[in-house]
Design an enzyme around this catalytic site. Structure first.
Site, short mmCIF file in Angstrom:
data_model
loop_
_atom_site.label_atom_id
_atom_site.label_comp_id
_atom_site.label_asym_id
_atom_site.label_seq_id
_atom_site.Cartn_x
_atom_site.Cartn_y
_atom_site.Cartn_z
N SER A 294 0.90 -1.28 -0.10
CA SER A 294 0.23 -0.05 0.12
C SER A 294 0.99 1.04 -0.17
CB SER A 294 -1.06 -0.23 1.25
OG SER A 294 -1.45 1.26 1.56
N TYR B 109 -2.70 -1.32 10.30
CA TYR B 109 -2.49 -1.52 8.70
C TYR B 109 -1.21 -0.98 8.25
CZ TYR B 109 -4.06 -0.94 4.03
OH TYR B 109 -4.27 -1.03 2.50
#
Length: 297
Positions: free
Chosen positions: A139, A152
């Site tokens: 990401s 995350y």
């Protein structure tokens, strides 16, 4: 131009979002698919849509290595081997380090890091045999941290480096490894966060420039197919995300803090309040799937 026809791809997190749309796009190019997800019903529907001769659906938890090995074995038995791995399964949690549910934090790490390891570990012998390619989904969060999304952020930075190390281990065996780095994609993960948390919407609105914009799942799937076709070292969605790969040291410096810190005192307490009211640190969908993982049918 390399062709994908008659190649075999294993896709985790295949039931919805990026995994599902990338699977559809790959099927249109003649790829055979081993589809893995914990959410059995939409996974089976996708496999039915694509056809039994094209797709095999296996409901499995990426946190369970024996289950992943069984899924891989089933796929190899049906299609003969694995040319591509798209390690896409992932979830997120919300709330500060002081507020986030510890069990949910651990579940994010387990799925997003151990899940990638289990996927690769199970599929790697076949991928080596076919001199294939592995795309690990990281990401933009690997380059740019965000308060309230610590699990995350940490997990996506972890799998980026996992991919970097794996690349060194398997290059001499003819296997290529890439990592994918996306900004916000219009997936169920992002949709659920927007629906659950006013603070998340405020967080996106506070981000400068394109950082708060959301990209379509179709555009992401197209970039992933291009990455798989070209066995790319990095896949950026949108392309400007690549700038942050080079600016990571700046983003995490005091200079970057000047941009990222100002909204935190306002937004993070609101996020924590909303997490308390919800009674969960992740989406309702993830909570339901966690129950399936703990007590499989």
């Amino acid at each position: 131009m390399p062709t994908l026809r008659n190649k075999v791809a294993l896709v985790t997190g295949a039931a919805r979002g990026i995994g599902a749309e990338t699977s559809r796009a790959l099927a249109r190019k003649g790829v055979k698919l081993i589809l893995i997800d914990l959410d059995a019903e939409p996974l089976k529907a996708l496999a039915t849509e694509l056809g039994d001769d094209v797709a095999l659906a296996v409901a499995a938890d990426v946190c369970d290595l024996p289950a992943m090995q069984k899924a891989v074995n089933s796929g190899v038995a049906k299609f003969g081997g694995i040319d591509f791995v798209l390690a896409n399964a992932g979830i997120a949690s919300f709330g500060s380090v002081m507020q986030v549910d510890p069990a949910t934090f651990k579940r994010v790490i387990d799925i997003n890091i151990l899940g990638v390891f289990h996927t690769v570990r199970a599929a790697l012998p076949s991928v080596i045999e076919r001199k294939g390619y592995i795309l690990v989904v990281s990401s933009l969060a690997a380059f740019a941290p965000a308060a309230g999304l610590t699990a995350y952020n940490a997990s996506k930075a972890g799998v980026e480096h996992f991919a970097n190390a794996l690349r060194l281990e398997v290059a001499h065996r003819g296997v290529a490894v890439g990592s994918a780095h996306m900004s916000w994609i219009d997936t169920p993960l992002v949709q659920d966060a927007k629906d659950d948390l006013a603070s998340f919407n405020q967080f996106l609105a506070a981000l400068p420039g394109p950082l708060g914009k959301t990209t379509s799942v179709d555009a992401c799937a197209a970039a992933f197919v291009d990455g798989l076709t070209g066995r790319k070292r990095r896949v950026y969605v949108p392309r400007w995300v690549g700038i942050f790969a080079w600016l990571k040291a700046v983003v995490t410096s005091r200079i970057g803090d000047r941009t990222l810190l100002p909204p935190v005192p306002r937004i993070l307490p609101l996020m924590d309040e909303e997490v308390v009211k919800l009674g969960r640190s992740t989406s309702a969908r993830n909570v339901a799937l966690d129950d399936v993982a703990v007590d499989p049918k």
